[in-house]
Design a protein around this motif. Structure first.
Motif, PDB file in Angstrom:
ATOM      1  N   PRO A 141     -58.728 -72.712 -62.577  1.00 56.23           N
ATOM      2  CA  PRO A 141     -57.596 -73.640 -62.575  1.00 56.23           C
ATOM      3  C   PRO A 141     -57.315 -74.260 -61.217  1.00 56.23           C
ATOM      4  CG  PRO A 141     -57.052 -71.677 -63.826  1.00 56.23           C
ATOM      5  CD  PRO A 141     -58.371 -71.408 -63.176  1.00 56.23           C
ATOM      6  N   ARG A 142     -57.670 -73.522 -60.149  1.00 57.47           N
ATOM      7  CA  ARG A 142     -57.449 -74.066 -58.807  1.00 57.47           C
ATOM      8  C   ARG A 142     -58.272 -75.325 -58.578  1.00 57.47           C
ATOM      9  NH1 ARG A 142     -58.580 -68.701 -55.425  1.00 57.47           N
ATOM     10  NH2 ARG A 142     -60.125 -68.563 -57.077  1.00 57.47           N
ATOM     11  N   GLU A 143     -59.473 -75.351 -59.155  1.00 50.86           N
ATOM     12  CA  GLU A 143     -60.313 -76.537 -58.989  1.00 50.86           C
ATOM     13  C   GLU A 143     -59.696 -77.725 -59.704  1.00 50.86           C
ATOM     14  OE1 GLU A 143     -64.950 -78.029 -59.568  1.00 50.86           O
ATOM     15  OE2 GLU A 143     -64.357 -76.035 -60.260  1.00 50.86           O
ATOM     16  N   LEU A 144     -59.141 -77.486 -60.877  1.00 53.66           N
ATOM     17  CA  LEU A 144     -58.466 -78.576 -61.599  1.00 53.66           C
ATOM     18  C   LEU A 144     -57.282 -79.093 -60.793  1.00 53.66           C
ATOM     19  CD1 LEU A 144     -58.048 -80.333 -64.118  1.00 53.66           C
ATOM     20  CD2 LEU A 144     -56.692 -78.460 -65.089  1.00 53.66           C
ATOM     21  N   GLU A 145     -56.505 -78.194 -60.222  1.00 55.60           N
ATOM     22  CA  GLU A 145     -55.351 -78.593 -59.415  1.00 55.60           C
ATOM     23  C   GLU A 145     -55.763 -79.498 -58.257  1.00 55.60           C
ATOM     24  OE1 GLU A 145     -53.257 -77.318 -55.556  1.00 55.60           O
ATOM     25  OE2 GLU A 145     -54.275 -75.715 -56.652  1.00 55.60           O
ATOM     26  N   VAL A 146     -56.843 -79.104 -57.560  1.00 54.03           N
ATOM     27  CA  VAL A 146     -57.321 -79.895 -56.416  1.00 54.03           C
ATOM     28  C   VAL A 146     -57.798 -81.267 -56.872  1.00 54.03           C
ATOM     29  CG1 VAL A 146     -59.119 -80.064 -54.645  1.00 54.03           C
ATOM     30  CG2 VAL A 146     -57.905 -77.909 -54.983  1.00 54.03           C
ATOM     31  N   ARG A 147     -58.503 -81.303 -57.987  1.00 56.59           N
ATOM     32  CA  ARG A 147     -59.013 -82.585 -58.478  1.00 56.59           C
ATOM     33  C   ARG A 147     -57.881 -83.499 -58.938  1.00 56.59           C
ATOM     34  NH1 ARG A 147     -64.993 -82.171 -61.018  1.00 56.59           N
ATOM     35  NH2 ARG A 147     -65.755 -80.378 -59.851  1.00 56.59           N
ATOM     36  N   ILE A 148     -56.868 -82.927 -59.546  1.00 52.64           N
ATOM     37  CA  ILE A 148     -55.712 -83.733 -59.951  1.00 52.64           C
ATOM     38  C   ILE A 148     -55.076 -84.375 -58.732  1.00 52.64           C
ATOM     39  CG2 ILE A 148     -53.336 -83.592 -60.820  1.00 52.64           C
ATOM     40  CD1 ILE A 148     -54.330 -81.494 -62.820  1.00 52.64           C
ATOM     41  N   LYS A 149     -54.829 -83.587 -57.696  1.00 52.14           N
ATOM     42  CA  LYS A 149     -54.189 -84.114 -56.487  1.00 52.14           C
ATOM     43  C   LYS A 149     -55.047 -85.188 -55.834  1.00 52.14           C
ATOM     44  CE  LYS A 149     -51.572 -79.960 -55.317  1.00 52.14           C
ATOM     45  NZ  LYS A 149     -51.417 -78.863 -54.337  1.00 52.14           N
ATOM     46  N   THR A 150     -56.369 -84.957 -55.804  1.00 51.46           N
ATOM     47  CA  THR A 150     -57.276 -85.921 -55.177  1.00 51.46           C
ATOM     48  C   THR A 150     -57.238 -87.261 -55.913  1.00 51.46           C
ATOM     49  OG1 THR A 150     -58.751 -84.151 -54.424  1.00 51.46           O
ATOM     50  CG2 THR A 150     -59.678 -86.378 -54.548  1.00 51.46           C
ATOM     51  N   ILE A 151     -57.297 -87.200 -57.239  1.00 53.85           N
ATOM     52  CA  ILE A 151     -57.296 -88.433 -58.032  1.00 53.85           C
ATOM     53  C   ILE A 151     -55.950 -89.143 -57.950  1.00 53.85           C
ATOM     54  CG2 ILE A 151     -57.398 -89.334 -60.399  1.00 53.85           C
ATOM     55  CD1 ILE A 151     -59.587 -87.269 -60.939  1.00 53.85           C
ATOM     56  N   LEU A 152     -54.855 -88.396 -57.989  1.00 53.53           N
ATOM     57  CA  LEU A 152     -53.537 -89.022 -57.908  1.00 53.53           C
ATOM     58  C   LEU A 152     -53.330 -89.706 -56.559  1.00 53.53           C
ATOM     59  CD1 LEU A 152     -51.201 -86.442 -59.695  1.00 53.53           C
ATOM     60  CD2 LEU A 152     -52.149 -88.569 -60.590  1.00 53.53           C
ATOM     61  N   ARG A 153     -53.860 -89.095 -55.497  1.00 54.59           N
ATOM     62  CA  ARG A 153     -53.770 -89.753 -54.190  1.00 54.59           C
ATOM     63  C   ARG A 153     -54.565 -91.055 -54.195  1.00 54.59           C
ATOM     64  NH1 ARG A 153     -53.571 -84.427 -51.792  1.00 54.59           N
ATOM     65  NH2 ARG A 153     -55.839 -84.291 -51.932  1.00 54.59           N
ATOM     66  N   ARG A 154     -55.722 -91.013 -54.834  1.00 57.91           N
ATOM     67  CA  ARG A 154     -56.574 -92.203 -54.887  1.00 57.91           C
ATOM     68  C   ARG A 154     -55.889 -93.327 -55.663  1.00 57.91           C
ATOM     69  NH1 ARG A 154     -61.534 -91.358 -58.335  1.00 57.91           N
ATOM     70  NH2 ARG A 154     -61.617 -89.417 -57.121  1.00 57.91           N
ATOM     71  N   PHE A 155     -55.129 -92.949 -56.683  1.00 60.47           N
ATOM     72  CA  PHE A 155     -54.432 -93.945 -57.490  1.00 60.47           C
ATOM     73  C   PHE A 155     -53.020 -94.218 -56.974  1.00 60.47           C
ATOM     74  CE2 PHE A 155     -57.897 -93.314 -60.280  1.00 60.47           C
ATOM     75  CZ  PHE A 155     -57.900 -94.348 -61.204  1.00 60.47           C
ATOM     76  N   ASN A 156     -52.707 -93.660 -55.796  1.00 60.12           N
ATOM     77  CA  ASN A 156     -51.391 -93.862 -55.173  1.00 60.12           C
ATOM     78  C   ASN A 156     -50.254 -93.408 -56.055  1.00 60.12           C
ATOM     79  OD1 ASN A 156     -52.409 -95.078 -52.779  1.00 60.12           O
ATOM     80  ND2 ASN A 156     -52.734 -96.964 -53.929  1.00 60.12           N
ATOM     81  N   LYS A 157     -50.505 -92.343 -56.806  1.00 55.85           N
ATOM     82  CA  LYS A 157     -49.438 -91.760 -57.606  1.00 55.85           C
ATOM     83  C   LYS A 157     -48.635 -90.810 -56.725  1.00 55.85           C
ATOM     84  CE  LYS A 157     -50.922 -93.503 -61.585  1.00 55.85           C
ATOM     85  NZ  LYS A 157     -50.137 -94.396 -62.431  1.00 55.85           N
ATOM     86  N   ASN A 158     -47.391 -90.573 -57.107  1.00 59.84           N
ATOM     87  CA  ASN A 158     -46.528 -89.712 -56.318  1.00 59.84           C
ATOM     88  C   ASN A 158     -46.847 -88.247 -56.570  1.00 59.84           C
ATOM     89  OD1 ASN A 158     -45.035 -91.803 -55.165  1.00 59.84           O
ATOM     90  ND2 ASN A 158     -43.718 -91.955 -56.968  1.00 59.84           N
ATOM     91  N   ARG A 161     -60.580 -65.458 -61.236  1.00 57.50           N
ATOM     92  CA  ARG A 161     -60.240 -65.789 -62.622  1.00 57.50           C
ATOM     93  C   ARG A 161     -58.734 -65.689 -62.856  1.00 57.50           C
ATOM     94  NH1 ARG A 161     -65.082 -62.903 -66.150  1.00 57.50           N
ATOM     95  NH2 ARG A 161     -66.804 -63.536 -64.800  1.00 57.50           N
ATOM     96  N   LYS A 162     -57.990 -66.006 -61.828  1.00 55.99           N
ATOM     97  CA  LYS A 162     -56.537 -65.903 -61.869  1.00 55.99           C
ATOM     98  C   LYS A 162     -55.971 -66.679 -63.067  1.00 55.99           C
ATOM     99  CE  LYS A 162     -55.001 -66.109 -57.768  1.00 55.99           C
ATOM    100  NZ  LYS A 162     -54.640 -66.743 -56.485  1.00 55.99           N
ATOM    101  N   GLY A 163     -55.107 -65.992 -63.804  1.00 54.98           N
ATOM    102  CA  GLY A 163     -54.500 -66.628 -64.970  1.00 54.98           C
ATOM    103  C   GLY A 163     -55.270 -66.437 -66.261  1.00 54.98           C
ATOM    104  N   PHE A 164     -56.502 -65.909 -66.165  1.00 54.92           N
ATOM    105  CA  PHE A 164     -57.330 -65.686 -67.344  1.00 54.92           C
ATOM    106  C   PHE A 164     -57.510 -64.190 -67.582  1.00 54.92           C
ATOM    107  CE2 PHE A 164     -58.465 -69.957 -66.085  1.00 54.92           C
ATOM    108  CZ  PHE A 164     -58.608 -70.615 -67.285  1.00 54.92           C
ATOM    109  N   VAL A 165     -57.715 -63.814 -68.831  1.00 55.60           N
ATOM    110  CA  VAL A 165     -57.950 -62.413 -69.161  1.00 55.60           C
ATOM    111  C   VAL A 165     -59.361 -62.014 -68.729  1.00 55.60           C
ATOM    112  CG1 VAL A 165     -58.154 -60.726 -71.027  1.00 55.60           C
ATOM    113  CG2 VAL A 165     -56.346 -62.449 -71.100  1.00 55.60           C
ATOM    114  N   VAL A 166     -59.444 -60.884 -68.045  1.00 52.60           N
ATOM    115  CA  VAL A 166     -60.729 -60.323 -67.605  1.00 52.60           C
ATOM    116  C   VAL A 166     -60.903 -58.985 -68.324  1.00 52.60           C
ATOM    117  CG1 VAL A 166     -62.068 -59.478 -65.647  1.00 52.60           C
ATOM    118  CG2 VAL A 166     -60.544 -61.438 -65.354  1.00 52.60           C
TER     119      VAL A 166
END
Length: 220
Positions: free
Chosen positions: A100-117, A161-166
């Motif tokens: 999930p951390r990778e998704l979080e980073v990618r979301i922030k990167t794309i939102l910055r690129r699109f000048n989203k808040n 695997r934070k947040g997922f069942v192991v």
């Protein structure tokens, strides 16, 4: 988010909320498209395998009608799907399973690129447990925790695997200090020791949870 795996959607929603990223999930692509037509969304996380409508068709319709960045989140292994999705106009492609951390980073990167808040709180939010693989260290709220080799291997896996069942099988399979079912009994003992190091109340853990019949989960 368009995701018919409700367990995964719940994990992602809970995780991203810690970074002030609010997520609504739709299992039905038709309901999602109706909502997108009526409301403003900053970004779409799109699974390709959806009931009633293929994710690539959804992607095509979104790109045609709206200026909304799209992250494809898919378990499909066919490179053709990835190529088609990106050619249609998707902004990123994240193959499952992922952290999930990778998704979080990618979301922030794309939102910055699109000048989203992105709120400053979301940018400044830090994780409670941080694994530094290069230094072979784990910290809680910035403070170093001393683990034995076995404790570190289990805690490292849980951080990844934070947040997922192991499951116990996952631990046996991923940690080379545990190489047979005979070691399975010792896992509970080691986890109990870990809890004494990371929990305020080891008998009522808030972070290293036992998920009955399934395994364990590390949450923040």
């Amino acid at each position: 988010m368009l995701e018919d795996d409700t367990e995964l959607a719940d994990v992602l929603i809970q995780y991203l909320s810690k970074f002030n990223i609010s997520v609504r999930n739709f299992e039905d692509p038709y309901l999602a498209l109706s909502a997108i037509a009526l409301e403003d969304f900053d970004l779409i996380i799109l699974d390709l395998t959806l009931p009633g409508m293929d994710g690539l068709e959804v992607c095509k319709e979104l790109v045609t009608k709206y200026d909304i960045p799209i992250i494809i989140s898919s378990a499909r292994s066919d490179i053709t799907d990835k190529v088609i999705a990106l050619e249609l106009g998707a902004d990123d492609y994240l193959p499952k399973p992922y952290d999930p951390r990778e998704l979080e980073v990618r979301i922030k990167t794309i939102l910055r690129r699109f000048n989203k808040n992105i709120s400053k709180d979301a940018e400044e939010q830090k994780e409670l447990f941080v694994l530094d693989e290069e230094k072979q260290e784990i910290t809680k709220a910035g403070k170093f925790i001393k683990f034995t080799a076995a404790e570190f291997q289990i805690m490292s896996l849980m951080c990844k695997r934070k947040g997922f069942v192991v499951s116990r099988y996952d631990i046996l399979d991923s940690c080379d200090l545990f190489n047979s079912d005979e070691d399975s009994g010792s896992i509970a003992v080691i986890i109990n020791r870990i809890r004494h190091k990371i929990e305020n109340n080891p008998k009522n853990p808030r972070h290293f949870l036992t998920i009955r019949g399934m395994g364990y989960k590390l949450v923040e």
